[in-house]
Design a protein around this motif. Structure first.
Motif, mmCIF file in Angstrom:
data_model
loop_
_atom_site.group_PDB
_atom_site.id
_atom_site.type_symbol
_atom_site.label_atom_id
_atom_site.label_comp_id
_atom_site.label_asym_id
_atom_site.label_seq_id
_atom_site.Cartn_x
_atom_site.Cartn_y
_atom_site.Cartn_z
ATOM 1 N N PHE A 187 0.832 -1.207 0.000
ATOM 2 C CA PHE A 187 0.000 0.000 0.000
ATOM 3 C C PHE A 187 0.871 1.263 0.000
ATOM 4 O O PHE A 187 0.640 2.195 -0.786
ATOM 5 C CB PHE A 187 -0.916 -0.021 1.233
ATOM 6 N N PHE A 188 1.865 1.306 0.870
ATOM 7 C CA PHE A 188 2.750 2.479 0.905
ATOM 8 C C PHE A 188 3.624 2.551 -0.341
ATOM 9 O O PHE A 188 3.941 3.639 -0.829
ATOM 10 C CB PHE A 188 3.625 2.429 2.170
ATOM 11 N N LEU A 189 4.008 1.391 -0.876
ATOM 12 C CA LEU A 189 4.777 1.381 -2.117
ATOM 13 C C LEU A 189 3.945 1.948 -3.277
ATOM 14 O O LEU A 189 4.472 2.691 -4.126
ATOM 15 C CB LEU A 189 5.223 -0.047 -2.433
ATOM 16 N N ALA A 190 2.657 1.624 -3.301
ATOM 17 C CA ALA A 190 1.784 2.155 -4.342
ATOM 18 C C ALA A 190 1.666 3.672 -4.232
ATOM 19 O O ALA A 190 1.725 4.397 -5.238
ATOM 20 C CB ALA A 190 0.402 1.509 -4.257
ATOM 21 N N GLY A 191 1.510 4.192 -3.009
ATOM 22 C CA GLY A 191 1.433 5.643 -2.829
ATOM 23 C C GLY A 191 2.719 6.333 -3.229
ATOM 24 O O GLY A 191 2.697 7.402 -3.852
ATOM 25 N N ALA A 192 3.877 5.725 -2.908
ATOM 26 C CA ALA A 192 5.151 6.322 -3.279
ATOM 27 C C ALA A 192 5.335 6.340 -4.792
ATOM 28 O O ALA A 192 5.815 7.329 -5.369
ATOM 29 C CB ALA A 192 6.297 5.551 -2.615
ATOM 30 N N LEU A 193 4.942 5.241 -5.457
ATOM 31 C CA LEU A 193 5.062 5.197 -6.915
ATOM 32 C C LEU A 193 4.161 6.249 -7.574
ATOM 33 O O LEU A 193 4.549 6.887 -8.566
ATOM 34 C CB LEU A 193 4.707 3.795 -7.417
ATOM 35 N N LYS A 194 2.968 6.454 -7.015
ATOM 36 C CA LYS A 194 2.070 7.477 -7.548
ATOM 37 C C LYS A 194 2.705 8.865 -7.460
ATOM 38 O O LYS A 194 2.642 9.654 -8.411
ATOM 39 C CB LYS A 194 0.753 7.444 -6.771
ATOM 40 N N GLN A 195 3.326 9.169 -6.324
ATOM 41 C CA GLN A 195 3.975 10.466 -6.162
ATOM 42 C C GLN A 195 5.163 10.624 -7.106
ATOM 43 O O GLN A 195 5.403 11.710 -7.652
ATOM 44 C CB GLN A 195 4.430 10.639 -4.706
ATOM 45 N N VAL A 196 5.913 9.540 -7.323
ATOM 46 C CA VAL A 196 7.060 9.610 -8.234
ATOM 47 C C VAL A 196 6.601 9.924 -9.652
ATOM 48 O O VAL A 196 7.187 10.772 -10.344
ATOM 49 C CB VAL A 196 7.855 8.283 -8.185
ATOM 50 N N VAL A 197 5.542 9.253 -10.102
ATOM 51 C CA VAL A 197 5.036 9.502 -11.456
ATOM 52 C C VAL A 197 4.515 10.921 -11.586
ATOM 53 O O VAL A 197 4.764 11.602 -12.597
ATOM 54 C CB VAL A 197 3.943 8.466 -11.798
ATOM 55 N N ARG A 198 3.807 11.430 -10.589
ATOM 56 C CA ARG A 198 3.268 12.792 -10.654
ATOM 57 C C ARG A 198 4.386 13.826 -10.638
ATOM 58 O O ARG A 198 4.320 14.826 -11.355
ATOM 59 C CB ARG A 198 2.307 13.017 -9.491
ATOM 60 N N ARG A 199 5.413 13.604 -9.819
ATOM 61 C CA ARG A 199 6.532 14.554 -9.785
ATOM 62 C C ARG A 199 7.310 14.543 -11.085
ATOM 63 O O ARG A 199 7.857 15.575 -11.503
ATOM 64 C CB ARG A 199 7.451 14.217 -8.614
ATOM 65 N N ALA A 200 7.383 13.388 -11.728
ATOM 66 C CA ALA A 200 8.132 13.305 -12.987
ATOM 67 C C ALA A 200 7.443 14.074 -14.113
ATOM 68 O O ALA A 200 8.097 14.460 -15.084
ATOM 69 C CB ALA A 200 8.318 11.843 -13.390
ATOM 70 N N THR A 201 6.154 14.291 -13.996
ATOM 71 C CA THR A 201 5.415 14.961 -15.082
ATOM 72 C C THR A 201 4.835 16.305 -14.678
ATOM 73 O O THR A 201 4.177 16.953 -15.489
ATOM 74 C CB THR A 201 4.255 14.056 -15.540
ATOM 75 N N GLN A 202 5.062 16.776 -13.447
ATOM 76 C CA GLN A 202 4.412 18.009 -13.011
ATOM 77 C C GLN A 202 4.992 19.249 -13.692
ATOM 78 O O GLN A 202 4.303 20.267 -13.800
ATOM 79 C CB GLN A 202 4.536 18.155 -11.493
ATOM 80 N N ASN A 203 6.214 19.190 -14.175
ATOM 81 C CA ASN A 203 6.810 20.333 -14.862
ATOM 82 C C ASN A 203 6.494 20.356 -16.356
ATOM 83 O O ASN A 203 6.902 21.287 -17.055
ATOM 84 C CB ASN A 203 8.331 20.332 -14.669
ATOM 85 N N ARG A 204 5.804 19.352 -16.838
ATOM 86 C CA ARG A 204 5.409 19.298 -18.252
ATOM 87 C C ARG A 204 3.898 19.431 -18.335
ATOM 88 O O ARG A 204 3.163 18.558 -17.879
ATOM 89 C CB ARG A 204 5.861 17.970 -18.879
ATOM 90 N N ARG A 205 3.461 20.543 -18.891
ATOM 91 C CA ARG A 205 2.026 20.845 -18.891
ATOM 92 C C ARG A 205 1.238 19.797 -19.650
ATOM 93 O O ARG A 205 0.171 19.379 -19.227
ATOM 94 C CB ARG A 205 1.793 22.236 -19.503
ATOM 95 N N ARG A 206 1.752 19.358 -20.789
ATOM 96 C CA ARG A 206 1.023 18.388 -21.600
ATOM 97 C C ARG A 206 0.944 17.018 -20.943
ATOM 98 O O ARG A 206 -0.031 16.291 -21.104
ATOM 99 C CB ARG A 206 1.685 18.259 -22.974
ATOM 100 N N ALA A 207 1.993 16.643 -20.183
ATOM 101 C CA ALA A 207 2.050 15.314 -19.601
ATOM 102 C C ALA A 207 1.564 15.277 -18.157
ATOM 103 O O ALA A 207 1.565 14.229 -17.539
ATOM 104 C CB ALA A 207 3.485 14.778 -19.663
ATOM 105 N N ARG A 208 1.126 16.427 -17.625
ATOM 106 C CA ARG A 208 0.730 16.464 -16.223
ATOM 107 C C ARG A 208 -0.485 15.585 -15.954
ATOM 108 O O ARG A 208 -0.493 14.770 -15.035
ATOM 109 C CB ARG A 208 0.443 17.911 -15.809
#
Length: 331
Positions: free
Chosen positions: A37-58
């Motif tokens: 469960f915590f691994l899933a939450g961490a992976l979600k945050q990693v994916v969101r942080r990887a795309t938060q600076n790209r408007r099209r991929a956010r």
């Protein structure tokens, strides 16, 4: 009776013993599920942080993060169940999920519909977080786009939660989809004013405002000949096209128009109405054999006409008879 109680007690003891026997497995399964469960939450945050600076991929990152979180939690649930129940096979889980999926699909059809609509909205991006949208009677800033619903914050600081299926299947106006927006306001001048002069005065008044863009340039167009005014439409562009800029530019344009019209003697008339009265029983009132207001058509149904002179004569005779009566005489 004693035999039945004895059997019941044995059954309870077996259940208790079985629970204590499975207790280590249950604790291990809970730990494993918590890790996933915590691994899933961490992976979600990693994916969101990887795309938060790209408007099209956010938005795509939000979708992928949520899907990855759900898949990992589901895998953790499978592993935890196999630890608690070692005889449980993967095929049994798949079959159980298939039957349960059909039942859940019927029971939570609206929720699944909103979930799919939310994913499509995040992928197609008809609007983004921070946009100002209008949906039916609601208007405000998009605060969050979730897989179930979209929340907007109205201009009077209220939160509206709209199901994604409603947004996906109905028309939505996005006021901030582009970097500029055209505004308009109608002005009514008097019929005695010169239209070309009024257009020039209004255009010069709008062009002097800082809130109005010079490119595209504002324009003034004669719109219609109304009941008591000649309507002229003033159009101008603003940037950025947000609600506060809309209100402030409209405020400045209206003030400038009012001031310019007053300084140049251009009338801004209010609505007026003219009512004409005439007696339709006069001889001069057109063709009396045709249908008129108050009687049916036909020569035999036309009432006797009268003239203004005959009416005055009847009134004079009536006054004469009234004045000729002596005091004490009967009328």
């Amino acid at each position: 009776m004693n035999i039945e109680l004895s059997n019941a007690w044995k059954t309870i003891q077996e259940m208790i013993n079985g629970f204590f026997a499975l207790l280590p497995n249950i604790l291990v399964a809970l730990i494993v599920f918590a890790v996933f469960f915590f691994l899933a939450g961490a992976l979600k945050q990693v994916v969101r942080r990887a795309t938060q600076n790209r408007r099209r991929a956010r938005n795509l990152g939000m979708v992928l993060g949520r899907l990855a979180q759900g898949i990992i939690i589901l895998i953790g649930l499978f592993i935890a169940l196999t630890i608690v129940i070692p005889s449980l096979r993967a095929s049994d889980l798949v079959q159980l999920l298939g039957i349960s999926g059909v039942a859940i699909g019927f029971a939570f059809r609206d929720i699944l519909q909103n979930f799919l609509a939310g994913i499509l909205i995040l992928l197609t991006e008809p609007f983004r977080i921070g946009d100002q949208i209008v949906f039916k009677n609601f208007e405000g800033n998009v605060e969050n786009i979730e897989t179930r619903a979209t929340t907007i914050r109205t201009y009077d600081n209220r939160r509206i939660v709209i199901p994604n299926s409603e947004l996906f299947t109905n028309s939505v106006t996005v006021n901030t989809a582009f970097d500029r927006r055209r505004m308009e306001y109608d002005v009514g001048i008097g019929y005695g004013d010169d239209i070309e002069t009024a257009k020039r005065v209004l255009l010069e008044a709008v062009q002097r405002l800082d809130e109005v863009l010079a490119d595209p340039a504002p324009d003034v167009l004669a719109l219609e000949l109304a009941a008591s005014t000649v309507n002229i439409r003033v159009r101008w562009w603003i940037a950025p096209p947000r609600r506060i800029d809309d209100l402030y530019s409209r405020d400045q344009v209206i003030i400038a128009i009012k001031k310019a019209c007053a300084e140049n003697g251009i009338d801004l008339p209010f609505p007026t109405q003219q009512i004409l009265f005439h007696d339709q029983t006069e001889e001069t009132d057109g063709d009396r054999t045709r249908q008129r207001e108050g009687w049916a058509a036909g020569r035999d149904r036309v009432p006797d006409s009268r003239t203004i002179g005959s009416a005055l004569q009847k009134l004079a005779r009536s006054n004469h008879r009234h004045n000729s009566h002596q005091p004490g005489e009967e009328a």
